[in-house]
Design a protein around this motif. Structure first.
Motif, PDB file in Angstrom:
ATOM      1  N   ASN A   1       0.821  -1.215   0.000  1.00  0.00           N
ATOM      2  CA  ASN A   1       0.000   0.000   0.000  1.00  0.00           C
ATOM      3  C   ASN A   1       0.856   1.267   0.000  1.00  0.00           C
ATOM      4  N   ILE A   2       2.111   1.143   0.406  1.00  0.00           N
ATOM      5  CA  ILE A   2       3.014   2.299   0.390  1.00  0.00           C
ATOM      6  C   ILE A   2       3.789   2.352  -0.931  1.00  0.00           C
ATOM      7  N   GLY A   3       4.552   1.316  -1.239  1.00  0.00           N
ATOM      8  CA  GLY A   3       5.399   1.358  -2.423  1.00  0.00           C
ATOM      9  C   GLY A   3       4.643   1.322  -3.737  1.00  0.00           C
ATOM     10  N   ALA A   4       3.584   0.491  -3.829  1.00  0.00           N
ATOM     11  CA  ALA A   4       2.857   0.359  -5.093  1.00  0.00           C
ATOM     12  C   ALA A   4       1.730   1.364  -5.213  1.00  0.00           C
ATOM     13  N   PHE A   5       0.907   1.490  -4.168  1.00  0.00           N
ATOM     14  CA  PHE A   5      -0.231   2.407  -4.209  1.00  0.00           C
ATOM     15  C   PHE A   5       0.228   3.855  -4.074  1.00  0.00           C
ATOM     16  N   PHE A   6       0.776   4.207  -2.929  1.00  0.00           N
ATOM     17  CA  PHE A   6       1.218   5.565  -2.666  1.00  0.00           C
ATOM     18  C   PHE A   6       2.374   5.943  -3.588  1.00  0.00           C
ATOM     19  N   GLY A   7       3.442   5.132  -3.575  1.00  0.00           N
ATOM     20  CA  GLY A   7       4.620   5.441  -4.373  1.00  0.00           C
ATOM     21  C   GLY A   7       4.382   5.327  -5.861  1.00  0.00           C
ATOM     22  N   GLY A   8       3.593   4.328  -6.284  1.00  0.00           N
ATOM     23  CA  GLY A   8       3.331   4.141  -7.700  1.00  0.00           C
ATOM     24  C   GLY A   8       2.538   5.297  -8.297  1.00  0.00           C
ATOM     25  N   ILE A   9       1.458   5.683  -7.600  1.00  0.00           N
ATOM     26  CA  ILE A   9       0.640   6.788  -8.109  1.00  0.00           C
ATOM     27  C   ILE A   9       1.412   8.098  -8.047  1.00  0.00           C
ATOM     28  N   ALA A  10       2.173   8.308  -6.970  1.00  0.00           N
ATOM     29  CA  ALA A  10       2.989   9.517  -6.861  1.00  0.00           C
ATOM     30  C   ALA A  10       4.087   9.563  -7.918  1.00  0.00           C
ATOM     31  N   SER A  11       4.438   8.395  -8.481  1.00  0.00           N
ATOM     32  CA  SER A  11       5.448   8.330  -9.536  1.00  0.00           C
ATOM     33  C   SER A  11       4.856   8.512 -10.919  1.00  0.00           C
ATOM     34  N   GLY A  12       3.524   8.579 -11.006  1.00  0.00           N
ATOM     35  CA  GLY A  12       2.876   8.708 -12.303  1.00  0.00           C
ATOM     36  C   GLY A  12       2.730   7.397 -13.034  1.00  0.00           C
ATOM     37  N   SER A  13       2.887   6.273 -12.301  1.00  0.00           N
ATOM     38  CA  SER A  13       2.811   4.960 -12.930  1.00  0.00           C
ATOM     39  C   SER A  13       1.383   4.433 -12.914  1.00  0.00           C
ATOM     40  N   LEU A  14       0.917   3.961 -14.065  1.00  0.00           N
ATOM     41  CA  LEU A  14      -0.442   3.434 -14.152  1.00  0.00           C
ATOM     42  C   LEU A  14      -0.601   2.164 -13.323  1.00  0.00           C
ATOM     43  N   HIS A  15       0.514   1.469 -13.036  1.00  0.00           N
ATOM     44  CA  HIS A  15       0.402   0.243 -12.247  1.00  0.00           C
ATOM     45  C   HIS A  15      -0.075   0.540 -10.829  1.00  0.00           C
ATOM     46  N   GLY A  16       0.165   1.773 -10.344  1.00  0.00           N
ATOM     47  CA  GLY A  16      -0.327   2.131  -9.014  1.00  0.00           C
ATOM     48  C   GLY A  16      -1.845   2.118  -8.960  1.00  0.00           C
ATOM     49  N   TRP A  17      -2.484   2.577 -10.031  1.00  0.00           N
ATOM     50  CA  TRP A  17      -3.948   2.553 -10.096  1.00  0.00           C
ATOM     51  C   TRP A  17      -4.466   1.132 -10.257  1.00  0.00           C
ATOM     52  N   LEU A  18      -3.765   0.323 -11.070  1.00  0.00           N
ATOM     53  CA  LEU A  18      -4.155  -1.080 -11.215  1.00  0.00           C
ATOM     54  C   LEU A  18      -4.050  -1.789  -9.871  1.00  0.00           C
ATOM     55  N   TRP A  19      -2.979  -1.498  -9.137  1.00  0.00           N
ATOM     56  CA  TRP A  19      -2.797  -2.086  -7.804  1.00  0.00           C
ATOM     57  C   TRP A  19      -3.961  -1.689  -6.896  1.00  0.00           C
ATOM     58  N   LEU A  20      -4.351  -0.422  -6.920  1.00  0.00           N
ATOM     59  CA  LEU A  20      -5.434   0.065  -6.058  1.00  0.00           C
ATOM     60  C   LEU A  20      -6.737  -0.683  -6.336  1.00  0.00           C
ATOM     61  N   VAL A  21      -7.094  -0.821  -7.595  1.00  0.00           N
ATOM     62  CA  VAL A  21      -8.348  -1.499  -7.947  1.00  0.00           C
ATOM     63  C   VAL A  21      -8.325  -2.951  -7.471  1.00  0.00           C
ATOM     64  N   ALA A  22      -7.221  -3.661  -7.744  1.00  0.00           N
ATOM     65  CA  ALA A  22      -7.132  -5.067  -7.360  1.00  0.00           C
ATOM     66  C   ALA A  22      -7.080  -5.238  -5.846  1.00  0.00           C
ATOM     67  N   ALA A  23      -6.343  -4.380  -5.159  1.00  0.00           N
ATOM     68  CA  ALA A  23      -6.220  -4.487  -3.702  1.00  0.00           C
ATOM     69  C   ALA A  23      -7.537  -4.136  -3.016  1.00  0.00           C
ATOM     70  N   PHE A  24      -8.259  -3.141  -3.539  1.00  0.00           N
ATOM     71  CA  PHE A  24      -9.542  -2.783  -2.936  1.00  0.00           C
ATOM     72  C   PHE A  24     -10.539  -3.929  -3.106  1.00  0.00           C
ATOM     73  N   ALA A  25     -10.508  -4.586  -4.277  1.00  0.00           N
ATOM     74  CA  ALA A  25     -11.366  -5.752  -4.485  1.00  0.00           C
ATOM     75  C   ALA A  25     -11.004  -6.857  -3.496  1.00  0.00           C
ATOM     76  N   GLY A  26      -9.705  -7.082  -3.296  1.00  0.00           N
ATOM     77  CA  GLY A  26      -9.276  -8.080  -2.317  1.00  0.00           C
ATOM     78  C   GLY A  26      -9.675  -7.703  -0.908  1.00  0.00           C
ATOM     79  N   SER A  27      -9.584  -6.424  -0.592  1.00  0.00           N
ATOM     80  CA  SER A  27      -9.982  -5.956   0.731  1.00  0.00           C
ATOM     81  C   SER A  27     -11.473  -6.180   0.960  1.00  0.00           C
ATOM     82  N   PHE A  28     -12.277  -5.986  -0.083  1.00  0.00           N
ATOM     83  CA  PHE A  28     -13.716  -6.242   0.012  1.00  0.00           C
ATOM     84  C   PHE A  28     -13.965  -7.718   0.352  1.00  0.00           C
ATOM     85  N   VAL A  29     -13.267  -8.614  -0.343  1.00  0.00           N
ATOM     86  CA  VAL A  29     -13.402 -10.045  -0.075  1.00  0.00           C
ATOM     87  C   VAL A  29     -12.906 -10.367   1.333  1.00  0.00           C
TER      88      VAL A  29
END
Length: 403
Positions: free
Chosen positions: A362-390
């Motif tokens: 949640n720090i390196g991929a979500f926070f750091g990824g989005i702050a880096s301008g990387s689209l993978h940070g947004w992909l990580w957020l969607v997948a992790a939020f879905a996992g968190s829901f489960v």
């Protein structure tokens, strides 16, 4: 078991646990002195930067696990809105520096990673694990520093899961993947900032709309409002907004000091490898593909205190310890039912494995990824939020409350 406290309810938080406060400051000072004398002042400052992050995390109770679960179960989105503010501040700070390629003379780079199956799967199981373990990567660190020793089984599981993932890492790199997308390069600096800010605002407005619909009003962010400003700064509690701004600024300081964004999960594979070596498990981790990559081979040959990610994680724990004693709320909490021990270890394994194959937590991929301008940070957020829901709906299986 709790640390001694003064019984006077009107005592200043700074006076409630004087022995614990002195010990926490001594531990932080002692480690800084050791690092400065043996490894150079830079290592000591990196650790202190982690400590500042620990203070902010603890005083603002700034987490991701509870924030996401609360939104899923109750529709309250105050903490998610704070996360969007954190990202907005970070993007405005990071993007110009990353576009320039340097900051205060220091060469800097962001976390720009592929859009891969490993990101989707890793983030998804990370999201499940954070709810089962009752904490994310940064949450476990500051909970442990605050005396919640129940976070330690999760951290042990995290290290074991991360080590396991390094064994499988080469296989994951062969799975379907799209090239990294750097929004700063793709769109240009100003459009990339504008697009991200628009998305953050849209998410914040959506949470407000859902919260108003379910509760009729939006919850106020007024933690500690009845306390003098000086006491709130030192002893907390902080509003989520304070924590959001502090974390964004301190992450930017990390970029300036280390040359990369803040990363928590990077340390755990190393901790797992060092533990396996200490226990003589006979694992030839030196020949695993993960450890043959530039930089990681050097980390494996060095000590834990030579690793900047490890130094910052240790700093977060010590910073949270200082914050807890400043607040007069430090207490050792260990006891929990057997099923929750199982949940902590199992959830920790999922956290470690997921974060390692998903290029961060949640720090390196979500926070750091989005702050880096990387689209993978947004992909990580969607997948992790879905996992968190489960994971939220799995919690009762381990005698954990769903809310």
């Amino acid at each position: 078991m709790s640390a001694p406290t003064l019984t006077a309810t009107n005592a200043s938080p700074l006076l409630r646990q004087p022995v614990a406060l002195a010990a926490s400051i001594a531990a932080l000072t002692g480690l800084f002195t050791y690092l400065a004398q043996n490894q150079g002042q830079h290592s000591g400052l990196v650790m202190l930067l982690g400590a500042a992050l620990g203070v902010a995390l603890y005083h603002a109770s700034f987490g991701f696990t509870t924030a996401w679960r609360t939104f899923v179960t109750t529709g309250r989105g105050r903490a998610i809105r704070a996360q969007m503010l954190m990202l907005a501040v970070a993007v405005c700070l990071f993007f110009p520096a990353l576009a320039a390629g340097e900051l205060f003379g220091q060469q800097v780079f962001g976390f720009v990673r592929p859009l891969s199956v490993s990101v989707v799967f890793g983030a998804f199981i990370f999201g499940i694990g954070m709810q089962i373990a009752n904490g994310c990567a940064s949450g476990n660190l500051y909970h442990a520093g605050g005396g919640q020793l129940r976070a330690i089984p999760s951290m042990i599981g995290f290290a074991a899961g991360a080590l396991w993932a390094t064994h499988d890492y080469e296989w994951w790199t062969t799975q379907p993947s799209l090239a990294p997308v750097d929004l700063i390069e793709l769109l240009g600096l100003a459009p990339a900032i504008a697009l991200n800010l628009a998305v953050f605002a849209a998410i914040a407005l959506l949470t407000r709309a859902i919260e108003k619909r379910r509760h009729g009003a939006v919850e106020a962010d007024d933690a500690g409002a009845d306390q003098p400003l000086s006491r709130r700064l030192l002893s907390g509690p902080w509003p989520f907004i304070w924590g959001a701004v502090a974390l964004a600024v301190l992450n930017f300081a990390t970029l300036a000091m280390i040359g990369r964004p803040w990363a928590v999960a990077l340390a755990y594979p190393l901790w797992g490898a060092k533990a396996a070596e200490a226990m003589n498990l006979g694992l030839d981790v030196d020949f695993w593909g993960y450890w043959l990559m530039p930089g990681r081979d050097t980390a494996l040959m060095g000590g834990v205190l030579d690793d900047s990610a490890s130094l910052m994680n240790i700093g977060v724990i010590l910073g949270a310890l200082v914050a807890a004693t400043l607040a007069g709320r430090f207490s050792l909490s260990w006891k929990m039912p057997l099923m929750q021990w199982v949940a902590a270890i199992l959830g920790g394994l999922m956290l470690g494995y997921g974060a390692t194959i998903a290029f961060g937590c949640n720090i390196g991929a979500f926070f750091g990824g989005i702050a880096s301008g990387s689209l993978h940070g947004w992909l990580w957020l969607v997948a992790a939020f879905a996992g968190s829901f489960v994971g939220t709906w799995f919690r009762p299986l381990f005698r954990l409350p769903r809310t």
